[in-house]
Write an enzyme that holds these catalytic residues in place. Structure first.
Site, PDB file in Angstrom:
ATOM      1  CE  LYS A 198      43.681  13.975  28.435  1.00  0.00           C
ATOM      2  NZ  LYS A 198      42.762  14.418  27.409  1.00  0.00           N
ATOM      3  CD  GLU A 204      33.969  14.476  26.277  1.00  0.00           C
ATOM      4  OE1 GLU A 204      34.608  15.176  27.065  1.00  0.00           O
ATOM      5  OE2 GLU A 204      34.077  13.231  26.230  1.00  0.00           O
TER       6      GLU A 204
END
Ligand code: PDD
Length: 283
Positions: free
Chosen positions: A148, A181
């Site tokens: 992330k 995604e």
């Protein structure tokens, strides 16, 4: 944005909070982050998020600037200082301030910033009843999106494209035609009674909301499969969803202007959302 933020050891008025122009987060997107939801003054799935933060730090060879127990302390302080009932915490760590040079600086302390803002759960529930629209865009990201990182230009461009096309989220498609995604969420479809989500490889961020929903589904003995899906699968899906810390479980009613099912929020959306809300850990 709420009034008080945390910057490198200091609680400060948000409007006075600054970072140095030589910060490597600003110069190189050299850092990682987490987003935590807060419901009823409690942090949602804290352990999952903090463990993923440590994984992200480790993957980019960055040491936490504070001890692990200090994170919850500062987050709780911000919840209290900003009087947040329901909200979001944004936490970012960069490799710190150093003269611009690609290689890692020596003896530089990582920078940490934590901000907090309120959200309305009523807004979430009303958005849920309408569902959201999704635009399919190319996945232009690097090969380690399981970390992330602050490197968010591709999802920024994807989301902007979605918005310019009257949509709320982008579903990114890889070179083989599979949906990886959402720009800031994980993607799910339901075909008949088969619930499908993309497997957690290096090509997606393994969402904490995704993991919580999977755990909730397992508890309820609702079957799901981790499998890649493409545009053809979306065409025959009767329901679709996204999951993220900011959207929890959110139904998708249209993809690229084509209705999912009858174009309305389906019955499983509520079942999955309720199962998720029941299963979250509040800390
Ligand atoms: N984004 N995939 C991507 C690319 C994301 O950016 C996110 C979250 C998720 C869902 O992860 P989680 O369930 O742990 O929030 C999946 C956050 C909310 C953001 O950047 O704002």
């Amino acid at each position: 944005m709420s009034a008080i933020s945390y910057v490198n050891g200091v609680y400060i008025d948000h409007q006075d909070a600054m970072v140095n122009i030589e910060d490597r987060g600003y110069q190189f997107a050299d850092g990682v982050y987490e987003v935590f939801a807060v419901i009823k003054k409690k942090i949602v799935d804290y352990d999952g998020h903090i463990n993923r933060l440590y994984r992200s730090l480790n993957e980019i060879s960055l040491k936490s600037p504070i001890v692990k127990d200090a994170y919850i302390f500062h987050i709780r302080n911000l919840i209290r200082k900003n009087n947040i009932k329901d909200g979001l915490i944004y936490l970012q760590i960069s490799r710190g301030v150093a003269q611009r040079d690609f290689k890692f600086p020596k003896n530089t302390k990582p920078s940490i910033v934590i901000t907090a803002k309120s959200i309305s759960m009523d807004d979430y529930y009303s958005k849920f009843t309408k569902g959201i629209k999704v635009k399919i865009t190319d996945d232009l990201r690097w090969k380690r999106v399981d970390i992330k990182t602050l490197n968010l230009l591709p999802p920024v461009l994807a989301k902007q494209k979605a918005v310019e096309n009257g949509c709320d989220e982008a579903w990114m498609i890889d070179s083989e035609g599979y949906i990886t995604e959402g720009s800031s969420s994980n993607a799910w479809i339901l075909i008949k009674d088969k619930l499908i989500t993309t497997p957690a490889t290096n090509s997606i961020l393994k969402g904490i909301t995704r993991t919580s929903l999977i755990n909730a589904l397992k508890k309820k003995k609702i079957k799901f499969i981790e499998k890649r899906f493409n545009k053809k699968d979306i065409k025959i899906a009767n329901e679709a969803f996204i999951t993220s810390a900011t959207q929890f479980v959110m139904p998708v009613v249209k993809v690229d202007n084509a209705k999912i099912g009858d174009g309305k929020v389906g019955k499983y959306a509520n079942i999955f959302k309720d199962a998720y809300m029941e299963a979250i850990q509040l800390k």
